[in-house]
Enzyme design. Sequence first.
Site, PDB file in Angstrom:
ATOM      1  N   CYS A  43      15.393  30.384  23.631  1.00 54.74           N
ATOM      2  CA  CYS A  43      16.203  31.427  24.272  1.00 54.74           C
ATOM      3  C   CYS A  43      15.342  32.444  25.003  1.00 54.74           C
ATOM      4  O   CYS A  43      15.575  32.744  26.172  1.00 54.74           O
ATOM      5  CB  CYS A  43      17.071  32.128  23.231  1.00 54.74           C
ATOM      6  SG  CYS A  43      18.109  33.423  23.941  1.00 54.74           S
ATOM      7  N   CYS A  48      17.900  31.133  27.749  1.00 55.06           N
ATOM      8  CA  CYS A  48      18.919  32.053  28.246  1.00 55.06           C
ATOM      9  C   CYS A  48      18.370  33.353  28.823  1.00 55.06           C
ATOM     10  O   CYS A  48      18.929  33.873  29.789  1.00 55.06           O
ATOM     11  CB  CYS A  48      19.946  32.347  27.156  1.00 55.06           C
ATOM     12  SG  CYS A  48      19.273  32.532  25.499  1.00 55.06           S
ATOM     13  N   LYS A  51      16.554  32.620  32.249  1.00 54.06           N
ATOM     14  CA  LYS A  51      17.613  32.083  33.114  1.00 54.06           C
ATOM     15  C   LYS A  51      18.527  33.204  33.595  1.00 54.06           C
ATOM     16  O   LYS A  51      18.919  33.238  34.760  1.00 54.06           O
ATOM     17  CB  LYS A  51      18.410  31.026  32.352  1.00 54.06           C
ATOM     18  CG  LYS A  51      19.576  30.432  33.114  1.00 54.06           C
ATOM     19  CD  LYS A  51      20.466  29.652  32.179  1.00 54.06           C
ATOM     20  CE  LYS A  51      21.138  30.563  31.176  1.00 54.06           C
ATOM     21  NZ  LYS A  51      21.895  29.816  30.136  1.00 54.06           N
ATOM     22  N   TYR A 180      26.565  23.214  31.340  1.00 55.31           N
ATOM     23  CA  TYR A 180      26.362  24.609  31.731  1.00 55.31           C
ATOM     24  C   TYR A 180      24.985  24.845  32.330  1.00 55.31           C
ATOM     25  O   TYR A 180      24.833  25.650  33.259  1.00 55.31           O
ATOM     26  CB  TYR A 180      26.635  25.544  30.552  1.00 55.31           C
ATOM     27  CG  TYR A 180      25.612  25.498  29.433  1.00 55.31           C
ATOM     28  CD1 TYR A 180      24.586  26.427  29.381  1.00 55.31           C
ATOM     29  CD2 TYR A 180      25.697  24.554  28.412  1.00 55.31           C
ATOM     30  CE1 TYR A 180      23.655  26.406  28.363  1.00 55.31           C
ATOM     31  CE2 TYR A 180      24.771  24.523  27.392  1.00 55.31           C
ATOM     32  CZ  TYR A 180      23.747  25.450  27.366  1.00 55.31           C
ATOM     33  OH  TYR A 180      22.821  25.411  26.349  1.00 55.31           O
ATOM     34  N   GLU A 184      24.611  26.347  36.037  1.00 52.59           N
ATOM     35  CA  GLU A 184      23.930  27.636  36.176  1.00 52.59           C
ATOM     36  C   GLU A 184      22.763  27.557  37.147  1.00 52.59           C
ATOM     37  O   GLU A 184      22.597  28.429  38.015  1.00 52.59           O
ATOM     38  CB  GLU A 184      23.453  28.119  34.803  1.00 52.59           C
ATOM     39  CG  GLU A 184      24.601  28.577  33.909  1.00 52.59           C
ATOM     40  CD  GLU A 184      24.188  28.831  32.479  1.00 52.59           C
ATOM     41  OE1 GLU A 184      24.911  29.553  31.776  1.00 52.59           O
ATOM     42  OE2 GLU A 184      23.138  28.296  32.048  1.00 52.59           O
ATOM     43  N   HIS A 439      43.643  50.382  34.559  1.00 57.21           N
ATOM     44  CA  HIS A 439      43.872  50.086  35.976  1.00 57.21           C
ATOM     45  C   HIS A 439      43.003  50.989  36.850  1.00 57.21           C
ATOM     46  O   HIS A 439      42.816  52.159  36.542  1.00 57.21           O
ATOM     47  CB  HIS A 439      45.351  50.318  36.309  1.00 57.21           C
ATOM     48  CG  HIS A 439      45.707  50.011  37.724  1.00 57.21           C
ATOM     49  ND1 HIS A 439      45.816  48.722  38.198  1.00 57.21           N
ATOM     50  CD2 HIS A 439      45.954  50.833  38.779  1.00 57.21           C
ATOM     51  CE1 HIS A 439      46.135  48.771  39.479  1.00 57.21           C
ATOM     52  NE2 HIS A 439      46.219  50.050  39.857  1.00 57.21           N
ATOM     53  N   GLU A 444      42.715  43.932  33.117  1.00 53.13           N
ATOM     54  CA  GLU A 444      44.091  44.301  32.812  1.00 53.13           C
ATOM     55  C   GLU A 444      45.038  43.105  32.900  1.00 53.13           C
ATOM     56  O   GLU A 444      46.095  43.092  32.261  1.00 53.13           O
ATOM     57  CB  GLU A 444      44.567  45.421  33.731  1.00 53.13           C
ATOM     58  CG  GLU A 444      44.744  45.037  35.182  1.00 53.13           C
ATOM     59  CD  GLU A 444      45.214  46.222  36.034  1.00 53.13           C
ATOM     60  OE1 GLU A 444      46.294  46.769  35.738  1.00 53.13           O
ATOM     61  OE2 GLU A 444      44.497  46.582  36.987  1.00 53.13           O
TER      62      GLU A 444
END
Length: 460
Positions: A43, A48, A51, A180, A184, A439, A444
Amino acid sequence: MADYDYDLFVIGAGSGGVRAARLTALDGKKVAVAEEYRVGGTCVIRGCVPKKFMVMASEVSHALEIAEGYGWSFDNAKFDWPTFLEAKDVEIARLSGIYAANLGKAGVELVHGRAVLKDAHTVEIVGKDRTITAEKILIATGGRPWKPEELPGIEHAITSEEAFHLPELPKRILIAGGGYIAVEFAGIFAGLGVETTLIYRGPNILRGFDDDVRAHLAGEIEKRGIKVILGCQHEKIEKTDTGLVNHLENGMKLETDVVMFATGRIPYVKDLGLESAGVELDEAGAIKVDPHSRTTADNIWALGDVTDRMNLTPVAIREAVAFHQTVYRDNPQHFDYEAVATAVFSQPPVGVVGLSEAEARRSCSNGVDVYVTRFRPMKYAFTGSDERVLMKLVVDADSQRVVGVHIVGPDSPEMIQLAAIAVKAGLTKAQWDATCAVHPTMAEELVTLKEKQSGATSAG
Protein backbone atom coordinates in the site's frame (compact mmCIF):
# COMPACT_ATOMS: atom_id res chain seq x y z
CA MET A 1 7.91 -24.56 27.67
CA ALA A 2 10.59 -23.99 25.05
CA ASP A 3 12.82 -20.92 25.28
CA TYR A 4 12.28 -18.87 22.10
CA ASP A 5 14.07 -15.76 20.82
CA TYR A 6 10.75 -13.95 20.39
CA ASP A 7 7.18 -14.25 21.54
CA LEU A 8 6.00 -13.21 18.06
CA PHE A 9 7.85 -13.05 14.76
CA VAL A 10 6.07 -11.31 11.89
CA ILE A 11 7.02 -11.95 8.26
CA GLY A 12 6.16 -8.86 6.23
CA ALA A 13 6.13 -5.20 7.32
CA GLY A 14 3.08 -4.04 5.41
CA SER A 15 0.05 -2.40 6.96
CA GLY A 16 -1.28 -5.60 8.57
CA GLY A 17 2.05 -6.95 9.78
CA VAL A 18 3.13 -3.62 11.24
CA ARG A 19 -0.15 -3.14 13.14
CA ALA A 20 -0.03 -6.64 14.63
CA ALA A 21 3.64 -6.26 15.61
CA ARG A 22 3.14 -2.86 17.27
CA LEU A 23 0.05 -3.86 19.25
CA THR A 24 1.72 -7.03 20.51
CA ALA A 25 4.95 -5.26 21.48
CA LEU A 26 3.01 -2.56 23.31
CA ASP A 27 1.53 -5.38 25.41
CA GLY A 28 5.04 -6.18 26.62
CA LYS A 29 5.78 -9.09 24.32
CA LYS A 30 9.13 -9.52 22.57
CA VAL A 31 8.41 -8.99 18.87
CA ALA A 32 10.39 -8.81 15.65
CA VAL A 33 9.26 -8.20 12.08
CA ALA A 34 11.17 -9.11 8.91
CA GLU A 35 10.87 -7.16 5.67
CA GLU A 36 12.80 -7.98 2.52
CA TYR A 37 12.12 -4.71 0.74
CA ARG A 38 10.90 -1.49 2.39
CA VAL A 39 8.75 -0.99 5.47
CA GLY A 40 5.21 -0.06 4.54
CA GLY A 41 4.37 -2.90 2.20
CA THR A 42 2.37 -2.79 -1.01
CA CYS A 43 0.00 0.00 0.00
CA VAL A 44 2.60 2.55 1.04
CA ILE A 45 5.47 1.66 -1.29
CA ARG A 46 4.01 0.31 -4.53
CA GLY A 47 0.24 0.48 -4.23
CA CYS A 48 -2.58 2.70 -3.10
CA VAL A 49 -0.53 5.62 -1.74
CA PRO A 50 1.78 6.32 -4.72
CA LYS A 51 -1.08 5.43 -7.07
CA LYS A 52 -3.31 8.05 -5.40
CA PHE A 53 -0.54 10.63 -5.89
CA MET A 54 -0.48 9.68 -9.57
CA VAL A 55 -4.25 9.97 -9.78
CA MET A 56 -4.17 13.43 -8.27
CA ALA A 57 -1.40 14.53 -10.63
CA SER A 58 -3.31 13.26 -13.65
CA GLU A 59 -6.60 14.89 -12.59
CA VAL A 60 -5.06 18.34 -13.01
CA SER A 61 -5.46 18.24 -16.79
CA HIS A 62 -9.21 17.71 -16.44
CA ALA A 63 -9.38 20.45 -13.80
CA LEU A 64 -7.70 22.85 -16.22
CA GLU A 65 -10.33 22.05 -18.86
CA ILE A 66 -13.09 22.79 -16.36
CA ALA A 67 -11.35 25.95 -15.21
CA GLU A 68 -11.42 27.38 -18.73
CA GLY A 69 -15.21 27.10 -18.67
CA TYR A 70 -15.17 29.30 -15.56
CA GLY A 71 -13.13 32.00 -17.22
CA TRP A 72 -9.61 30.95 -16.32
CA SER A 73 -6.90 30.77 -18.96
CA PHE A 74 -3.56 29.04 -18.82
CA ASP A 75 -0.59 29.57 -21.09
CA ASN A 76 1.96 26.82 -21.61
CA ALA A 77 0.67 24.57 -18.83
CA LYS A 78 2.76 21.41 -18.92
CA PHE A 79 3.53 18.35 -16.85
CA ASP A 80 7.07 17.21 -16.01
CA TRP A 81 7.28 13.50 -15.20
CA PRO A 82 10.75 13.53 -13.53
CA THR A 83 9.71 16.35 -11.19
CA PHE A 84 6.62 14.41 -10.14
CA LEU A 85 8.56 11.15 -9.65
CA GLU A 86 11.08 12.87 -7.40
CA ALA A 87 8.37 14.47 -5.24
CA LYS A 88 6.46 11.19 -5.05
CA ASP A 89 9.54 9.19 -4.04
CA VAL A 90 10.48 11.71 -1.34
CA GLU A 91 7.02 11.42 0.20
CA ILE A 92 7.00 7.61 0.00
CA ALA A 93 10.41 7.51 1.73
CA ARG A 94 9.04 9.79 4.45
CA LEU A 95 6.01 7.55 5.03
CA SER A 96 8.15 4.40 5.08
CA GLY A 97 10.38 6.07 7.66
CA ILE A 98 7.37 6.84 9.84
CA TYR A 99 6.31 3.18 9.75
CA ALA A 100 9.82 2.07 10.73
CA ALA A 101 10.05 4.69 13.49
CA ASN A 102 6.71 3.63 14.95
CA LEU A 103 7.89 0.03 15.09
CA GLY A 104 10.96 1.15 17.00
CA LYS A 105 8.95 3.28 19.43
CA ALA A 106 6.76 0.27 20.20
CA GLY A 107 9.82 -1.87 20.91
CA VAL A 108 9.64 -4.02 17.79
CA GLU A 109 12.94 -5.19 16.30
CA LEU A 110 13.06 -4.63 12.54
CA VAL A 111 14.94 -7.31 10.65
CA HIS A 112 15.96 -6.30 7.14
CA GLY A 113 15.92 -9.42 4.99
CA ARG A 114 13.84 -12.24 3.57
CA ALA A 115 12.53 -14.62 6.22
CA VAL A 116 11.95 -18.27 5.29
CA LEU A 117 10.27 -20.84 7.51
CA LYS A 118 12.45 -23.82 8.47
CA ASP A 119 9.87 -25.36 10.78
CA ALA A 120 6.84 -24.21 12.76
CA HIS A 121 8.93 -22.20 15.22
CA THR A 122 12.06 -21.33 13.23
CA VAL A 123 12.84 -18.84 10.48
CA GLU A 124 16.04 -18.21 8.59
CA ILE A 125 17.00 -14.76 7.33
CA VAL A 126 18.29 -15.49 3.85
CA GLY A 127 21.85 -14.33 3.20
CA LYS A 128 22.32 -13.06 6.76
CA ASP A 129 23.48 -16.32 8.38
CA ARG A 130 20.84 -15.81 11.04
CA THR A 131 18.29 -18.24 12.43
CA ILE A 132 15.49 -17.05 14.70
CA THR A 133 12.99 -18.94 16.83
CA ALA A 134 9.58 -17.69 17.94
CA GLU A 135 6.70 -19.01 20.00
CA LYS A 136 4.21 -17.64 17.48
CA ILE A 137 4.64 -16.57 13.87
CA LEU A 138 2.44 -14.27 11.78
CA ILE A 139 2.67 -14.27 7.98
CA ALA A 140 1.69 -10.98 6.32
CA THR A 141 3.60 -11.06 3.04
CA GLY A 142 0.82 -9.63 0.87
CA GLY A 143 0.44 -10.24 -2.85
CA ARG A 144 2.30 -9.62 -6.07
CA PRO A 145 1.15 -8.80 -9.62
CA TRP A 146 0.45 -11.75 -11.93
CA LYS A 147 0.99 -11.83 -15.65
CA PRO A 148 0.68 -14.69 -18.18
CA GLU A 149 4.26 -15.95 -18.45
CA GLU A 150 3.32 -18.26 -21.33
CA LEU A 151 2.37 -15.34 -23.59
CA PRO A 152 4.99 -14.78 -26.33
CA GLY A 153 6.74 -11.49 -25.70
CA ILE A 154 5.49 -11.10 -22.13
CA GLU A 155 9.04 -10.20 -21.07
CA HIS A 156 8.51 -6.83 -22.74
CA ALA A 157 5.49 -6.00 -20.55
CA ILE A 158 5.49 -4.27 -17.18
CA THR A 159 3.16 -4.50 -14.19
CA SER A 160 1.82 -1.83 -11.85
CA GLU A 161 5.00 -2.08 -9.76
CA GLU A 162 7.21 -0.90 -12.63
CA ALA A 163 4.68 1.76 -13.63
CA PHE A 164 5.63 3.77 -10.56
CA HIS A 165 9.22 4.11 -11.78
CA LEU A 166 9.09 4.47 -15.57
CA PRO A 167 12.18 6.47 -16.61
CA GLU A 168 10.08 8.57 -18.96
CA LEU A 169 6.39 9.08 -19.65
CA PRO A 170 5.39 7.07 -22.74
CA LYS A 171 3.48 8.58 -25.63
CA ARG A 172 1.37 5.43 -26.08
CA ILE A 173 0.39 2.70 -23.64
CA LEU A 174 -1.77 -0.41 -23.76
CA ILE A 175 -3.09 -1.72 -20.44
CA ALA A 176 -4.33 -5.32 -20.27
CA GLY A 177 -6.93 -5.99 -17.61
CA GLY A 178 -10.36 -4.85 -16.46
CA GLY A 179 -10.06 -4.66 -12.70
CA TYR A 180 -9.60 -1.64 -10.51
CA ILE A 181 -5.82 -1.44 -11.02
CA ALA A 182 -6.15 -1.49 -14.81
CA VAL A 183 -8.94 1.08 -14.82
CA GLU A 184 -7.11 3.37 -12.41
CA PHE A 185 -3.87 3.35 -14.37
CA ALA A 186 -5.76 3.92 -17.61
CA GLY A 187 -7.15 7.11 -16.09
CA ILE A 188 -3.73 8.10 -14.78
CA PHE A 189 -1.92 7.79 -18.09
CA ALA A 190 -4.74 9.31 -20.11
CA GLY A 191 -4.86 12.27 -17.74
CA LEU A 192 -1.12 12.78 -18.17
CA GLY A 193 -1.55 13.02 -21.93
CA VAL A 194 -0.62 9.47 -22.90
CA GLU A 195 -2.55 7.82 -25.74
CA THR A 196 -4.19 5.05 -23.72
CA THR A 197 -5.85 1.78 -24.73
CA LEU A 198 -7.49 -0.60 -22.27
CA ILE A 199 -8.03 -4.18 -23.35
CA TYR A 200 -9.99 -6.76 -21.37
CA ARG A 201 -11.03 -10.30 -22.24
CA GLY A 202 -14.39 -10.05 -20.42
CA PRO A 203 -17.65 -8.46 -21.61
CA ASN A 204 -17.17 -5.37 -19.43
CA ILE A 205 -14.73 -3.84 -16.95
CA LEU A 206 -14.83 -4.20 -13.14
CA ARG A 207 -16.05 -7.77 -12.87
CA GLY A 208 -17.88 -8.28 -9.59
CA PHE A 209 -19.23 -4.74 -9.41
CA ASP A 210 -22.84 -3.77 -10.05
CA ASP A 211 -23.72 -4.00 -13.76
CA ASP A 212 -24.97 -0.40 -13.90
CA VAL A 213 -21.66 0.77 -12.43
CA ARG A 214 -19.68 -1.26 -14.95
CA ALA A 215 -21.61 0.02 -17.95
CA HIS A 216 -21.65 3.62 -16.74
CA LEU A 217 -17.92 3.76 -15.99
CA ALA A 218 -17.01 2.14 -19.32
CA GLY A 219 -18.83 4.93 -21.11
CA GLU A 220 -17.41 7.68 -18.90
CA ILE A 221 -13.76 6.68 -19.26
CA GLU A 222 -14.15 6.67 -23.03
CA LYS A 223 -15.27 10.30 -22.74
CA ARG A 224 -11.86 10.94 -21.15
CA GLY A 225 -10.18 9.67 -24.31
CA ILE A 226 -9.42 6.08 -23.27
CA LYS A 227 -9.93 3.51 -26.01
CA VAL A 228 -11.65 0.44 -24.54
CA ILE A 229 -11.47 -2.95 -26.29
CA LEU A 230 -13.60 -5.68 -24.67
CA GLY A 231 -13.92 -9.40 -25.26
CA CYS A 232 -10.36 -9.65 -26.51
CA GLN A 233 -6.85 -10.43 -25.31
CA HIS A 234 -3.26 -10.73 -26.52
CA GLU A 235 -1.89 -13.36 -28.85
CA LYS A 236 1.65 -12.03 -28.57
CA ILE A 237 3.78 -8.93 -28.03
CA GLU A 238 6.38 -8.13 -30.66
CA LYS A 239 9.26 -5.73 -30.05
CA THR A 240 10.23 -3.61 -33.06
CA ASP A 241 12.51 -0.66 -33.69
CA THR A 242 9.64 1.78 -33.12
CA GLY A 243 7.84 0.22 -30.18
CA LEU A 244 5.87 -2.81 -29.04
CA VAL A 245 3.31 -4.31 -31.41
CA ASN A 246 0.34 -5.85 -29.61
CA HIS A 247 -1.13 -8.71 -31.66
CA LEU A 248 -4.70 -9.24 -30.47
CA GLU A 249 -7.03 -12.22 -30.87
CA ASN A 250 -9.45 -10.19 -32.98
CA GLY A 251 -6.76 -9.58 -35.58
CA MET A 252 -5.94 -6.03 -34.50
CA LYS A 253 -2.36 -4.84 -34.25
CA LEU A 254 -1.64 -1.89 -31.99
CA GLU A 255 1.80 -0.37 -31.57
CA THR A 256 2.56 1.26 -28.22
CA ASP A 257 5.63 2.32 -26.29
CA VAL A 258 4.66 0.47 -23.11
CA VAL A 259 2.48 -2.58 -22.44
CA MET A 260 1.24 -2.94 -18.87
CA PHE A 261 -0.45 -6.04 -17.50
CA ALA A 262 -2.90 -5.47 -14.66
CA THR A 263 -4.47 -8.91 -14.83
CA GLY A 264 -4.68 -9.67 -11.14
CA ARG A 265 -2.55 -10.26 -8.08
CA ILE A 266 -1.61 -13.50 -6.34
CA PRO A 267 -0.62 -14.27 -2.73
CA TYR A 268 3.12 -13.89 -2.17
CA VAL A 269 4.00 -17.36 -0.86
CA LYS A 270 6.77 -18.45 -3.22
CA ASP A 271 9.74 -20.09 -1.47
CA LEU A 272 8.43 -19.09 1.94
CA GLY A 273 8.99 -22.58 3.39
CA LEU A 274 5.33 -23.11 4.24
CA GLU A 275 5.46 -26.88 3.79
CA SER A 276 8.30 -27.14 6.29
CA ALA A 277 6.09 -25.51 8.91
CA GLY A 278 2.89 -27.41 8.12
CA VAL A 279 1.11 -24.39 6.62
CA GLU A 280 -1.30 -25.39 3.86
CA LEU A 281 -2.57 -23.42 0.86
CA ASP A 282 -6.11 -23.40 -0.50
CA GLU A 283 -7.05 -24.20 -4.10
CA ALA A 284 -6.35 -20.62 -5.18
CA GLY A 285 -2.82 -20.66 -3.75
CA ALA A 286 -3.60 -18.51 -0.71
CA ILE A 287 -2.70 -19.45 2.86
CA LYS A 288 -5.58 -21.38 4.37
CA VAL A 289 -6.86 -19.80 7.60
CA ASP A 290 -9.77 -20.15 9.99
CA PRO A 291 -12.04 -17.20 10.92
CA HIS A 292 -9.45 -16.10 13.51
CA SER A 293 -6.61 -16.10 10.92
CA ARG A 294 -4.96 -19.25 12.31
CA THR A 295 -3.30 -21.43 9.68
CA THR A 296 -3.12 -25.22 9.64
CA ALA A 297 -0.08 -24.92 11.94
CA ASP A 298 -1.29 -24.27 15.50
CA ASN A 299 1.23 -21.53 16.31
CA ILE A 300 1.20 -19.75 12.93
CA TRP A 301 -1.30 -17.13 11.76
CA ALA A 302 -1.68 -15.23 8.47
CA LEU A 303 -3.56 -12.11 7.47
CA GLY A 304 -3.97 -9.61 4.66
CA ASP A 305 -3.66 -10.29 0.94
CA VAL A 306 -1.66 -13.48 1.43
CA THR A 307 -4.92 -15.08 2.65
CA ASP A 308 -6.93 -13.70 -0.30
CA ARG A 309 -10.05 -13.01 1.75
CA MET A 310 -10.76 -9.32 1.10
CA ASN A 311 -7.68 -7.64 -0.32
CA LEU A 312 -7.96 -4.13 1.06
CA THR A 313 -5.44 -2.32 3.29
CA PRO A 314 -7.98 -1.28 5.97
CA VAL A 315 -9.20 -4.87 6.10
CA ALA A 316 -5.67 -6.17 6.75
CA ILE A 317 -5.33 -3.66 9.59
CA ARG A 318 -8.64 -4.77 11.11
CA GLU A 319 -7.57 -8.42 10.76
CA ALA A 320 -4.38 -7.52 12.63
CA VAL A 321 -6.36 -5.97 15.48
CA ALA A 322 -8.58 -9.06 15.66
CA PHE A 323 -5.48 -11.30 15.69
CA HIS A 324 -3.99 -9.36 18.60
CA GLN A 325 -7.23 -9.41 20.57
CA THR A 326 -7.69 -13.13 19.97
CA VAL A 327 -4.15 -14.32 20.63
CA TYR A 328 -2.83 -11.91 23.24
CA ARG A 329 -5.88 -10.43 24.96
CA ASP A 330 -7.95 -13.63 25.37
CA ASN A 331 -10.75 -11.84 23.52
CA PRO A 332 -11.56 -13.94 20.43
CA GLN A 333 -12.50 -11.70 17.50
CA HIS A 334 -12.82 -12.02 13.77
CA PHE A 335 -13.35 -9.32 11.20
CA ASP A 336 -16.83 -8.89 9.76
CA TYR A 337 -16.47 -8.79 5.97
CA GLU A 338 -20.06 -7.72 5.35
CA ALA A 339 -20.76 -4.22 4.00
CA VAL A 340 -17.13 -3.13 3.61
CA ALA A 341 -16.91 0.03 1.53
CA THR A 342 -14.42 0.25 -1.31
CA ALA A 343 -13.36 2.84 -3.86
CA VAL A 344 -11.96 2.66 -7.37
CA PHE A 345 -9.85 5.74 -8.10
CA SER A 346 -10.72 5.70 -11.76
CA GLN A 347 -11.60 8.95 -13.54
CA PRO A 348 -14.39 9.45 -12.64
CA PRO A 349 -14.03 7.47 -9.41
CA VAL A 350 -16.32 4.78 -8.02
CA GLY A 351 -17.56 4.27 -4.46
CA VAL A 352 -19.39 1.09 -3.46
CA VAL A 353 -20.68 -0.50 -0.28
CA GLY A 354 -22.88 -3.54 0.18
CA LEU A 355 -24.60 -5.69 -2.41
CA SER A 356 -24.89 -5.20 -6.14
CA GLU A 357 -28.38 -5.44 -7.57
CA ALA A 358 -27.70 -8.98 -8.84
CA GLU A 359 -26.34 -10.09 -5.45
CA ALA A 360 -29.31 -8.56 -3.66
CA ARG A 361 -31.78 -10.32 -5.95
CA ARG A 362 -30.16 -13.62 -5.04
CA SER A 363 -30.15 -12.98 -1.28
CA CYS A 364 -33.33 -10.98 -0.67
CA SER A 365 -36.17 -13.52 -0.68
CA ASN A 366 -38.95 -11.03 -1.46
CA GLY A 367 -37.10 -9.05 -4.07
CA VAL A 368 -35.48 -5.64 -4.15
CA ASP A 369 -36.39 -2.02 -4.75
CA VAL A 370 -33.90 -0.15 -6.91
CA TYR A 371 -33.45 3.62 -7.05
CA VAL A 372 -31.20 5.08 -9.77
CA THR A 373 -30.34 8.59 -10.87
CA ARG A 374 -28.00 9.88 -13.55
CA PHE A 375 -27.26 13.58 -13.84
CA ARG A 376 -24.67 16.12 -14.92
CA PRO A 377 -22.74 17.51 -11.93
CA MET A 378 -23.23 21.21 -11.24
CA LYS A 379 -19.46 21.60 -11.58
CA TYR A 380 -19.69 20.87 -15.32
CA ALA A 381 -22.59 23.26 -16.05
CA PHE A 382 -20.29 25.91 -17.58
CA THR A 383 -18.08 23.53 -19.51
CA GLY A 384 -20.47 21.85 -21.95
CA SER A 385 -19.28 18.46 -20.71
CA ASP A 386 -21.66 15.54 -21.12
CA GLU A 387 -20.13 13.59 -18.23
CA ARG A 388 -22.72 12.10 -15.91
CA VAL A 389 -22.88 10.91 -12.31
CA LEU A 390 -24.52 7.59 -11.44
CA MET A 391 -26.08 6.97 -8.02
CA LYS A 392 -27.89 3.79 -7.14
CA LEU A 393 -29.54 2.48 -3.98
CA VAL A 394 -30.46 -1.20 -3.64
CA VAL A 395 -33.12 -1.87 -1.00
CA ASP A 396 -34.40 -5.15 0.46
CA ALA A 397 -38.10 -4.98 -0.50
CA ASP A 398 -39.18 -6.83 2.64
CA SER A 399 -37.21 -5.10 5.42
CA GLN A 400 -36.64 -1.88 3.44
CA ARG A 401 -33.00 -1.90 4.58
CA VAL A 402 -30.61 -0.20 2.17
CA VAL A 403 -28.29 -3.10 1.33
CA GLY A 404 -26.22 -1.52 -1.45
CA VAL A 405 -25.00 1.94 -2.46
CA HIS A 406 -23.19 2.54 -5.75
CA ILE A 407 -21.78 5.88 -6.90
CA VAL A 408 -19.79 6.82 -9.99
CA GLY A 409 -18.70 10.43 -10.12
CA PRO A 410 -16.57 13.14 -8.49
CA ASP A 411 -15.92 12.66 -4.76
CA SER A 412 -17.67 9.28 -4.69
CA PRO A 413 -14.93 7.71 -2.49
CA GLU A 414 -15.53 10.42 0.12
CA MET A 415 -19.31 9.96 -0.03
CA ILE A 416 -19.19 6.18 0.21
CA GLN A 417 -17.23 6.23 3.47
CA LEU A 418 -20.15 7.96 5.21
CA ALA A 419 -22.80 5.99 3.34
CA ALA A 420 -21.10 2.84 4.63
CA ILE A 421 -21.99 3.82 8.19
CA ALA A 422 -25.69 3.80 7.31
CA VAL A 423 -25.49 0.52 5.39
CA LYS A 424 -23.47 -1.17 8.15
CA ALA A 425 -25.99 0.07 10.72
CA GLY A 426 -28.85 -1.46 8.72
CA LEU A 427 -30.77 1.78 8.23
CA THR A 428 -33.93 1.68 6.14
CA LYS A 429 -34.81 3.66 3.06
CA ALA A 430 -37.29 5.66 5.18
CA GLN A 431 -34.46 6.67 7.50
CA TRP A 432 -32.37 7.79 4.54
CA ASP A 433 -35.37 9.77 3.26
CA ALA A 434 -35.83 11.37 6.68
CA THR A 435 -32.32 12.83 6.49
CA CYS A 436 -32.37 16.44 5.35
CA ALA A 437 -30.37 17.19 2.22
CA VAL A 438 -27.34 19.46 2.08
CA HIS A 439 -27.86 21.77 -0.89
CA PRO A 440 -26.35 22.26 -3.39
CA THR A 441 -24.29 19.05 -3.32
CA MET A 442 -24.13 15.83 -5.28
CA ALA A 443 -24.47 13.82 -2.08
CA GLU A 444 -27.99 15.20 -1.47
CA GLU A 445 -29.22 12.91 -4.25
CA LEU A 446 -28.62 9.96 -1.91
CA VAL A 447 -31.37 11.15 0.44
CA THR A 448 -33.77 12.55 -2.16
CA LEU A 449 -34.17 9.48 -4.40
CA LYS A 450 -37.89 8.74 -4.32
CA GLU A 451 -38.86 7.01 -7.54
CA LYS A 452 -38.26 3.27 -7.83
CA GLN A 453 -36.80 1.95 -11.02
CA SER A 454 -39.66 0.56 -13.08
CA GLY A 455 -40.23 -3.12 -12.36
CA ALA A 456 -37.47 -3.19 -9.78
CA THR A 457 -39.25 -5.21 -7.12
CA SER A 458 -39.19 -8.89 -7.95
CA ALA A 459 -38.24 -12.07 -6.15
CA GLY A 460 -35.20 -14.05 -7.19
